[in-house]
Design a protein around this motif. Structure first.
Motif, PDB file in Angstrom:
ATOM      1  N   THR A 116      30.457  46.237  38.082  1.00 20.16           N
ATOM      2  CA  THR A 116      30.198  44.937  37.462  1.00 20.16           C
ATOM      3  C   THR A 116      31.321  43.940  37.692  1.00 20.16           C
ATOM      4  O   THR A 116      31.116  42.752  37.517  1.00 20.16           O
ATOM      5  CB  THR A 116      29.974  45.070  35.946  1.00 20.16           C
ATOM      6  OG1 THR A 116      31.142  45.662  35.364  1.00 20.16           O
ATOM      7  CG2 THR A 116      28.772  45.927  35.640  1.00 20.16           C
ATOM      8  N   ALA A 117      32.493  44.411  38.048  1.00 19.13           N
ATOM      9  CA  ALA A 117      33.625  43.508  38.246  1.00 19.13           C
ATOM     10  C   ALA A 117      33.716  43.105  39.716  1.00 19.13           C
ATOM     11  O   ALA A 117      33.482  43.908  40.608  1.00 19.13           O
ATOM     12  CB  ALA A 117      34.918  44.182  37.813  1.00 19.13           C
ATOM     13  N   LYS A 118      34.032  41.848  39.945  1.00 13.24           N
ATOM     14  CA  LYS A 118      34.208  41.346  41.301  1.00 13.24           C
ATOM     15  C   LYS A 118      35.696  41.092  41.516  1.00 13.24           C
ATOM     16  O   LYS A 118      36.380  40.601  40.630  1.00 13.24           O
ATOM     17  CB  LYS A 118      33.433  40.053  41.492  1.00 13.24           C
ATOM     18  CG  LYS A 118      31.937  40.220  41.341  1.00 13.24           C
ATOM     19  CD  LYS A 118      31.231  38.891  41.484  1.00 13.24           C
ATOM     20  CE  LYS A 118      29.742  39.060  41.245  1.00 13.24           C
ATOM     21  NZ  LYS A 118      29.054  37.783  41.233  1.00 13.24           N
ATOM     22  N   SER A 119      36.178  41.422  42.697  1.00 14.29           N
ATOM     23  CA  SER A 119      37.592  41.208  42.977  1.00 14.29           C
ATOM     24  C   SER A 119      37.879  39.723  43.153  1.00 14.29           C
ATOM     25  O   SER A 119      37.025  38.957  43.600  1.00 14.29           O
ATOM     26  CB  SER A 119      38.021  41.986  44.211  1.00 14.29           C
ATOM     27  OG  SER A 119      37.292  41.542  45.326  1.00 14.29           O
TER      28      SER A 119
ATOM     29  N   TRP B 110      41.168  36.814  44.200  1.00 15.70           N
ATOM     30  CA  TRP B 110      42.528  36.602  44.679  1.00 15.70           C
ATOM     31  C   TRP B 110      43.370  36.117  43.514  1.00 15.70           C
ATOM     32  O   TRP B 110      42.889  35.428  42.632  1.00 15.70           O
ATOM     33  CB  TRP B 110      42.555  35.573  45.802  1.00 15.70           C
ATOM     34  CG  TRP B 110      41.886  36.061  47.048  1.00 15.70           C
ATOM     35  CD1 TRP B 110      40.651  35.737  47.489  1.00 15.70           C
ATOM     36  CD2 TRP B 110      42.428  36.965  48.004  1.00 15.70           C
ATOM     37  NE1 TRP B 110      40.365  36.382  48.659  1.00 15.70           N
ATOM     38  CE2 TRP B 110      41.455  37.147  49.002  1.00 15.70           C
ATOM     39  CE3 TRP B 110      43.623  37.650  48.117  1.00 15.70           C
ATOM     40  CZ2 TRP B 110      41.653  37.979  50.098  1.00 15.70           C
ATOM     41  CZ3 TRP B 110      43.813  38.468  49.214  1.00 15.70           C
ATOM     42  CH2 TRP B 110      42.841  38.628  50.169  1.00 15.70           C
ATOM     43  N   THR B 111      44.624  36.491  43.492  1.00 13.57           N
ATOM     44  CA  THR B 111      45.514  36.052  42.425  1.00 13.57           C
ATOM     45  C   THR B 111      46.507  35.068  42.999  1.00 13.57           C
ATOM     46  O   THR B 111      47.134  35.378  44.003  1.00 13.57           O
ATOM     47  CB  THR B 111      46.266  37.266  41.838  1.00 13.57           C
ATOM     48  OG1 THR B 111      45.295  38.211  41.419  1.00 13.57           O
ATOM     49  CG2 THR B 111      47.120  36.866  40.676  1.00 13.57           C
ATOM     50  N   PRO B 112      46.735  33.912  42.429  1.00 12.72           N
ATOM     51  CA  PRO B 112      45.996  33.358  41.293  1.00 12.72           C
ATOM     52  C   PRO B 112      44.624  32.865  41.740  1.00 12.72           C
ATOM     53  O   PRO B 112      44.478  32.319  42.825  1.00 12.72           O
ATOM     54  CB  PRO B 112      46.858  32.208  40.812  1.00 12.72           C
ATOM     55  CG  PRO B 112      47.628  31.781  42.009  1.00 12.72           C
ATOM     56  CD  PRO B 112      47.824  33.027  42.858  1.00 12.72           C
ATOM     57  N   ALA B 113      43.628  33.064  40.890  1.00 12.38           N
ATOM     58  CA  ALA B 113      42.261  32.718  41.238  1.00 12.38           C
ATOM     59  C   ALA B 113      42.072  31.206  41.308  1.00 12.38           C
ATOM     60  O   ALA B 113      41.461  30.685  42.223  1.00 12.38           O
ATOM     61  CB  ALA B 113      41.291  33.316  40.228  1.00 12.38           C
ATOM     62  N   GLU B 114      42.576  30.501  40.340  1.00 13.13           N
ATOM     63  CA  GLU B 114      42.451  29.043  40.289  1.00 13.13           C
ATOM     64  C   GLU B 114      43.763  28.468  39.784  1.00 13.13           C
ATOM     65  O   GLU B 114      44.429  29.062  38.964  1.00 13.13           O
ATOM     66  CB  GLU B 114      41.337  28.621  39.328  1.00 13.13           C
ATOM     67  CG  GLU B 114      39.937  28.872  39.845  1.00 13.13           C
ATOM     68  CD  GLU B 114      39.532  27.894  40.940  1.00 13.13           C
ATOM     69  OE1 GLU B 114      40.028  26.754  40.952  1.00 13.13           O
ATOM     70  OE2 GLU B 114      38.718  28.291  41.779  1.00 13.13           O
TER      71      GLU B 114
END
Length: 87
Positions: A44-47, A49-53
């Protein structure tokens, strides 16, 4: 663990190493329950990128209304219990 003993009642798995005699305590059931409640369990979780926004989240006035029975206070309580009773 079964709930008929202290380990089961507390939600802790107890394993003793026969060679050293050390007792290992695990709370994997609580961790799994927290992940499932947050929707982060397998599939259920999607990967991301960090930071996402880099910009802050804002209210979506045109979005769908909140549905479900998510309890923020219950989730915080489970995380606090896990943090305070684990090493």
């Amino acid at each position: 663990e079964e709930e008929d003993n202290a380990a089961g009642f507390l939600g802790v798995q107890m394993e003793r190493d026969t060679e050293t005699g050390l007792l290992e305590l695990k709370q994997t059931d609580l961790i799994d329950r927290i992940l499932e409640t947050m929707g982060l369990d397998a599939g259920t979780a999607k990967s991301k990128w960090t930071p996402a926004e880099s910009k802050p989240l804002v209210k979506d006035s045109d979005g769908a209304a909140i549905s479900g029975d998510f309890s923020y206070s219950s989730m915080v309580g489970m995380l606090l219990y896990l943090a305070g009773h684990s090493r």
